[in-house]
Design an enzyme around this catalytic site. Structure first.
Site, PDB file in Angstrom:
ATOM      1  CD  GLU A   1     -12.124 -27.465 -45.499  1.00  0.00           C
ATOM      2  OE1 GLU A   1     -13.204 -26.958 -45.169  1.00  0.00           O
ATOM      3  OE2 GLU A   1     -12.054 -28.510 -46.172  1.00  0.00           O
TER       4      GLU A   1
ATOM      5  CE  LYS B   1     -13.388 -25.943 -48.977  1.00  0.00           C
ATOM      6  NZ  LYS B   1     -14.147 -27.112 -49.488  1.00  0.00           N
TER       7      LYS B   1
ATOM      8  CB  SER C   1     -19.636 -21.480 -48.196  1.00  0.00           C
ATOM      9  OG  SER C   1     -20.006 -22.839 -48.079  1.00  0.00           O
ATOM     10  N   GLY C   2     -18.564 -22.308 -45.195  1.00  0.00           N
ATOM     11  CA  GLY C   2     -18.705 -22.354 -43.750  1.00  0.00           C
ATOM     12  C   GLY C   2     -20.092 -22.063 -43.221  1.00  0.00           C
ATOM     13  N   GLY C   3     -21.111 -22.261 -44.032  1.00  0.00           N
ATOM     14  CA  GLY C   3     -22.468 -21.992 -43.584  1.00  0.00           C
ATOM     15  C   GLY C   3     -22.974 -20.597 -43.899  1.00  0.00           C
TER      16      GLY C   3
ATOM     17  NE  ARG D   1     -23.386 -26.123 -45.028  1.00  0.00           N
ATOM     18  CZ  ARG D   1     -23.198 -25.856 -43.739  1.00  0.00           C
ATOM     19  NH1 ARG D   1     -24.240 -25.738 -42.945  1.00  0.00           N
ATOM     20  NH2 ARG D   1     -21.983 -25.704 -43.247  1.00  0.00           N
TER      21      ARG D   1
ATOM     22  NE  ARG E   1     -25.259 -30.077 -45.555  1.00  0.00           N
ATOM     23  CZ  ARG E   1     -24.094 -29.732 -46.053  1.00  0.00           C
ATOM     24  NH1 ARG E   1     -23.856 -29.923 -47.346  1.00  0.00           N
ATOM     25  NH2 ARG E   1     -23.163 -29.189 -45.298  1.00  0.00           N
TER      26      ARG E   1
END
Length: 339
Positions: free
Chosen positions: A177, A219, A261-263, A294, A33
């Protein structure tokens, strides 16, 4: 294992209008990132970035727990104050990502299994001594042609259950998760089918391993079509598909569910969480909140861009994003907040 303390801690993590901050990018992910924005990929800059986050004024108003990585547990401010201690002083419970990443599953092309069980019991005891009070382990489930296989689902469920058992034995609340990732062109219906099977299998494994369900947090992913799908469901449609899936699979004794959020784009993640609370608050037996990375941090990272003079505005963006998700947890988020 003190189940009373674990149960109390799990409820504290899911309290009120707050959620979890997943500042647990691995070194490789964090560097990736940084590279996209031209930020130097060094330990010094990763420390600066995490300093920006933990010292953001008002973060504690919206965040109950922060998931760290091993590097972060030893990092401190310029004046030598450990990030862990700063979080605790703010009333934010520190946690730790303990899996060692997902690797290709031999014999099962396109599928992955998460590593990290070797030596985990000792690592968890050391983290508890450092002051960490919960942990996280991510399993990766991919939808594709003839996958996921039942073997992949069961293998990841087993390792999640073993991890959770080790956590509770060491006095840490496990965040479980099992992520059905958004990669691919699958439909929202296919995501619902696979996620339902994954969650059924995971909770069966947790039960078989005698994990205290009241002292853990789930999660999961939201129910969404793949990134390459032409489907564009509304926030209400995502909310309905997601909550129906969870009601079918997650025992009422679980104190809380904190979505990854997974993108997803930041505003989309907030809007979808908000719809779940507006439409289904009266039927959900567990607390439902966010554990975003993110979708909370990316706007702040882009504003900071590695420059000290941008720290204050980046911190404002971080806390603002957390406040939007806090409003969504209460069913009070609106698109107007983005303006």
């Amino acid at each position: 294992m003190n189940t009373t303390l674990l149960d109390t801690l799990a409820k504290q993590l899911m309290q009120g209008n707050k959620g979890l901050l997943a500042m647990d990018e691995s070194t490789a992910t964090c560097n990736k990132r940084f590279a996209e924005l031209g930020i130097p990929q060094t330990e010094a800059y990763r420390r600066k970035y995490r300093d920006l986050i933990v010292n953001a004024p008002g973060l504690e108003d919206y965040i109950s727990g922060a998931i760290l990585v091993d590097e972060t547990t030893r990092q401190s401010t310029d004046d030598g104050k450990l990030f862990i201690d700063i979080l605790k002083q703010k009333g934010i419970i520190p946690g730790i990502k303990v899996d060692e990443g997902a690797i290709p599953m031999i014999g099962f092309p396109g599928e992955k299994i998460t590593e990290g069980l070797d030596g985990l019991a000792d690592r968890l005891k050391a983290y508890y001594t450092q002051g960490l009070r919960f942990a996280k382990w991510r399993a990766v489930i991919t939808i594709g042609s003839d996958i996921p296989s039942l073997t992949c689902i069961k293998s990841n469920a087993y390792t999640l259950a073993r991890y959770a058992m080790f956590c509770q034995d060491a006095g840490l609340v496990p965040i479980v998760e099992p992520e059905v990732v958004m990669d691919g062109n699958h439909s929202i219906q296919k995501c619902a089918e696979v996620t339902t099977e994954v969650l059924h299998t995971v909770f069966n494994a947790l039960y078989q391993h005698r994990v205290d369900l009241e002292g853990m947090i789930l999660k999961p992913n939201m129910i969404l079509p793949g990134n390459d799908s032409a489907e564009k469901p509304t926030a209400d449609q995502v909310a309905e598909a997601t909550v129906k899936c969870l009601l079918r699979t997650v025992p009422a004794t679980v104190p809380g569910i904190a979505f990854l959020s997974g993108g997803q784009p930041a505003a989309d993640a907030s809007e979808r969480l908000n719809s779940m609370h507006k439409l289904f608050d009266d039927v959900m037996p567990w607390a439902l909140t966010y554990s975003f990375s993110r979708a909370v941090q990316q706007p702040a990272l882009e504003l900071w861009n590695g420059k000290d003079e941008h720290i204050a505005v980046a911190q404002e963006a971080l806390v603002f994003r957390a406040s939007c998700n806090s409003a969504a947890k209460m069913g009070k988020y609106t698109a107007a907040m983005e303006r």
